[in-house]
Enzyme design. Structure first.
Site, mmCIF file in Angstrom:
data_model
loop_
_atom_site.group_PDB
_atom_site.id
_atom_site.type_symbol
_atom_site.label_atom_id
_atom_site.label_comp_id
_atom_site.label_asym_id
_atom_site.label_seq_id
_atom_site.Cartn_x
_atom_site.Cartn_y
_atom_site.Cartn_z
ATOM 1 N N SER A 189 44.221 31.394 56.324
ATOM 2 C CA SER A 189 44.547 30.318 55.364
ATOM 3 C C SER A 189 44.055 28.949 55.814
ATOM 4 C CB SER A 189 46.061 30.281 55.147
ATOM 5 O OG SER A 189 46.502 31.561 54.798
ATOM 6 N N ARG A 228 51.314 37.651 61.024
ATOM 7 C CA ARG A 228 51.865 38.954 60.606
ATOM 8 C C ARG A 228 50.775 40.014 60.582
ATOM 9 N NH1 ARG A 228 54.474 39.263 55.082
ATOM 10 N NH2 ARG A 228 52.620 38.122 54.511
ATOM 11 N N ASP A 230 45.006 32.625 51.643
ATOM 12 C CA ASP A 230 46.340 33.001 51.125
ATOM 13 C C ASP A 230 46.487 32.674 49.639
ATOM 14 O OD1 ASP A 230 46.254 30.280 51.630
ATOM 15 O OD2 ASP A 230 48.317 30.134 52.347
#
Length: 900
Positions: free
Chosen positions: A586, A522, A640
């Site tokens: 992450s 994203r 994350d």
């Protein structure tokens, strides 16, 4: 004349549909906890939860009490693939003094007969499982226990009502144990109706209804557990013994009962009771015919008005007479012969009229029986949510078997009333005896299966003592990761993030955030406002990362990322602005500062080459340079988990822990700088990214790893790595379940022992299916549909086992995750030096958010293992996007403060 006289006994289809609707309402009443006490149709749970599946085998004994004779049976069930069984029986009379005496005498008689049978068959020194067919209404609380509610069928034994009949039988058998050296194992108490269903179910697995139409009448069927309020649990099905003979005892059938029905009832042993049975069963139909003929004779319509002794004698006309008189093929000869024997000397017109009376009486019986059976079939179809249903009804009873027209009439009317059900009627061969043996055989099979399933799943049930050990080991590993001399060898890497503060509300500006951590990538634009109108606005776009890029070269991966950023900047019209950027990455990174992150190792299916050991921020900057279209100010590389903590920290300043329970599993928390030996300085705090997924990679939790965990690990992209994550995260739970299902299928405990092609496919059982299967709102029917989508053809019993497997795997994951988190909150409490800690944990991840029980079990486990910590769990809203922007904003704010 007869038609006019018996007009009320002829029931139209509308009247029968009305009876059907009334019976359906009574069934619902009988199943409800609050309404059952006043229900006439008692809907008694039989605790028979499974039909025969063809794998039953062995020798079984059965005793059968309830008809005009007592029977003892030996049943051999062969596991020869042909579903064959062999029945040997012996019949014993039931003398009047026994069936109307006292309880001790009755059960002594049963025990004597059984011992005689065993001597005859030379079975004295064998311990065989015993099934007890007891064809009277009983309230059962388990399969091998039943309290007699009321006697029926001319039985009136004193001192048995409201007592457990299995205990009485056991006591009687116990008396003989010493003298005969015989031991019995009474496994099941069965109603003859249930026995009939089970016998037919052995021959036809579609059979889920049992029907008796003989001396008495009754029906049973397989009901969904979620509808049975009287029994705990919602899983699977259970056979319900309707005891429908009492239908109408509350007056529900008064409009259909004739004067003859009332007269018959008044003269019976149990006036006002079993009114439906008195309109249907063979015990009463002969008497009903006698009462009609008597009245017609008195009114001069028959036998020239001459009333014989036979017509005045109760019980003189029996069902066998009615059946014989209805043999139309033999004309009137049977009727004339029977009536002459009764000294009635009929004319031909008398014979025709009497034959017609018999037909109307037995036809009404078949009609009423069909209406109630149609109600059961409709309920079954609705339970299964089918538009059309194929099913089998197992039937037994003298009236059905011996009456020349009864079976044909019943079939015809049932098919007319329920055109949406394709019904096969299967005649039971010795249903009450063989059926009791079948129930016992199924109970025997299920007990053996249960033992093997328990043995398979018991390693997943972690007691509190083991969880405390896990917590203590995690605590020790956290310390190793923080200490300079042990950090290099520590499995829990305790990586410093260089995030040294949480939001204070003064952050503001426009920030870009990138989020790479799964199969999607994203790009976000985040606008943060401070002051009274404090808010965070986000705009984002999702891009897929194809497998060939996830497992290609590092350069290809980062070029793809930059391509996605370019698309987004163009889409938002901000290509020229040099915005501060936070990069949520992450994967385990070793950071030397907030904007430098060296990849320790890929996880979650990524395997891009030339990345491990490299600074991912540099790789991103180089890819931006190669594209040469725009420039960005990369301020922070973020995990994350840290983003999750920061997002919740923006809402709640007490949030100092971040937890991810999704595809992967990880925790971060604010650690005191003085405890972080691998970073210079002792003042303040820094967020530590624990990377706890690797906990256990040194073998410290091998004692709780099962063979299934090892199989999942060996088949993964990174064998021997991330062992704790492989027991707790969404990416692996479905695969653990698949391995267990394969093992249970190999043991013959699932899917009829057949491993389908789809079950052999790694990754077929996604974790989202666990969440769906374990949902409390999901009926087993829907569980079966999910399994069918996966190409797994399951029975109801299979679905229960699959649901149980999913439950133990996800519960263990939540408990292990809770044990790890308890170690963190206890460390925080000790850091602060307080007796009681109040702290908030920011949580994200699909497993926590979407699984129906994971979050609750996790919270309960933390409470159990860290009782001095009051932990609040706060769901993070987009930790990896919003969190990255907030970290960038905090880093900018702290940087500006530092400069000033």
């Amino acid at each position: 004349q007869v038609d006019r006289y018996l007009y009320h006994m002829r029931l139209s289809d509308d009247a029968l549909l009305d009876v059907m609707a009334r019976f359906q309402a009574e069934m619902v009443k009988g199943l409800g906890r609050d309404t059952n006490p006043t229900a006439t149709v008692k809907m008694l749970p039989s605790f028979v939860r499974s039909l025969p599946d063809g794998s039953e085998k062995g020798d079984f004994l059965a005793v059968d009490l309830g008809g005009s004779q007592f029977r003892a049976h030996q049943v051999k069930v062969f596991d020869d693939g042909k579903q064959s069984s062999q029945l040997e029986s012996k019949f014993y009379p039931t003398p009047k003094e026994v069936i109307q005496g006292n309880g001790a005498e009755l059960f002594d008689y049963v025990a004597d007969c059984l011992l005689d049978f065993m001597e005859t068959k030379n079975l004295k020194h064998k311990k065989l499982p015993l099934g007890f067919t007891f064809s009277f209404p009983c309230k059962q609380t388990k399969l091998e226990e039943g309290v007699l509610l009321a006697w029926t069928k001319h039985f009136k034994v004193r001192g048995v009502q409201d007592t457990d009949v299995v205990s009485s039988l056991r006591k009687a058998l116990q008396k003989h144990k010493a003298s005969f050296d015989i031991d019995f194992d009474v496994l099941a108490l069965v109603n003859d109706t249930v026995g009939t269903m089970m016998t037919c179910g052995y021959d036809d697995q579609r059979c889920e209804v049992g029907l008796i139409i003989g001396t008495g009448t009754n029906a049973c069927y397989m009901e969904e557990m979620r509808h049975i309020d009287l029994v705990e649990g919602d899983e699977g099905r259970m056979c319900i013994n309707t005891e429908w003979g009492a239908f109408g005892d509350d007056g529900a059938l008064d409009d259909l009962r004739t004067e003859f029905d009332r007269e018959l009832d008044l003269g019976s042993l149990n006036p006002g009771k079993q009114l439906f049975e008195k309109m249907i069963s063979s015990l009463y139909l002969g008497e009903l015919v006698r009462l009609i003929l008597l009245k017609m004779t008195k009114e001069g319509l028959l036998f020239n008005g001459k009333v014989s002794t036979a017509l005045l004698t109760k019980g003189k006309i029996e069902m066998k007479h009615v059946s014989a008189m209805e043999k139309y093929k033999e004309g009137l000869s049977n009727t004339k012969e029977i009536l002459t024997e009764l000294n009635l000397f009929p004319s031909e017109e008398d014979c025709v009229a009497v034959q017609h009376v018999c037909t109307i009486v037995s036809f009404r019986s078949a009609n009423l029986c069909a209406a109630a059976l149609a109600a059961i079939l409709t309920r079954l179809r609705e339970n299964k949510k089918l538009l059309r249903m194929r099913t089998t009804v197992g039937i037994d009873g003298g009236l059905y078997k011996t009456h020349p027209q009864y079976a044909k009439r019943l079939h015809k009317v049932v098919r007319r009333l329920v055109p949406t059900c394709d019904v096969r009627f299967l005649l039971s061969v010795s249903g009450s005896g063989r059926g009791a043996a079948m129930v016992t055989a199924v109970a025997h099979r299920l007990a053996a299966q249960r033992q093997r399933i328990d043995a398979t799943l018991s390693p997943f049930l972690l007691p509190l003592g083991i969880l405390r050990e896990v917590k203590d080991k995690m605590r020790a590993e956290l310390e190793y990761g923080l200490k300079r001399e042990t950090q290099a060898h520590a499995t829990v890497k305790m990586l410093p993030t260089y995030v040294c503060g949480t939001p204070d509300g003064t952050e503001k500006g426009k920030f870009l955030a990138l989020d790479l951590g799964g199969t999607n990538f994203r790009v976000l634009l985040v606008k943060i406002k401070s002051g009274r109108r404090r808010s965070v606005q986000m705009y984002n776009k999702i891009f897929a990362i194809p497998l060939e890029i996830m497992q290609g070269t590092g350069e290809e991966l980062f070029d793809h990322i930059v391509q996605c950023i370019a698309d987004f900047l163009e889409y938002m019209g901000i290509k020229g602005a040099r915005l501060p950027l936070g990069f949520t990455f992450s994967f385990p990174c070793r950071q030397a500062s907030i904007d430098k992150g060296t990849l320790v190792g890929w996880t979650k299916g990524f395997k891009a080459t030339d990345c491990e050991g490299e600074d991912v921020v540099d790789m991103l900057r180089e890819a931006i340079k190669r594209r040469n279209e725009f420039d960005l100010d990369i301020v922070a590389v973020v995990n994350d988990t840290v983003g999750t903590m920061m997002t919740c920290g923006y809402e709640d300043p007490n949030c100092e822990i971040g937890l991810i329970a999704g595809t992967g599993s990880n925790v971060c928390y604010m650690e005191d700088m003085k405890n972080i030996e691998i970073v210079e300085g002792n003042e303040g705090k820094m967020c530590i990214n624990t990377e706890w997924g690797a906990f256990g990679d040194n073998g410290c939790i091998d004692n709780i790893r099962t063979k299934y965990d090892k199989e999942v690990d060996e088949g993964s992209l990174n064998p021997g790595k991330q062992r704790y994550e492989k027991m707790t995260s969404g990416m692996y739970l479905g695969e653990i379940v698949r391995q267990i299902l394969i093992d249970l299928t190999k043991q013959g405990l699932l899917f009829r022992g057949h491993i389908s092609e789809s079950l052999r496919k790694r990754g077929i059982f996604e974790t989202k299916f666990l969440s769906q299967i374990e949902s409390d709102r999901l009926a087993l029917l829907q569980v079966r549909r999910i399994l069918q989508q996966l190409g797994l053809d399951s029975t109801c019993d299979d679905s229960i086992i699959v649901k149980e497997v999913c439950g133990v795997v996800s519960r263990r994951a939540a408990r292990l995750c809770g044990a790890g988190l308890a170690a963190i909150v206890e460390k925080k409490r000790e850091n602060r030096g307080v007796e009681r800690l109040q702290i908030t944990v920011g949580v994200d991840g699909t497993l926590y958010k979407l699984h129906p029980h994971f979050s609750r079990v996790l919270r309960e486990t933390v409470k159990e293992l860290a009782p001095q910590c009051d932990v609040t769990f706060m769901l993070s809203e987009d930790g990896s996007g919003k969190g990255a922007a907030l970290i960038t904003a905090v880093a900018k704010r702290l940087h500006n403060v530092g400069q000033k």
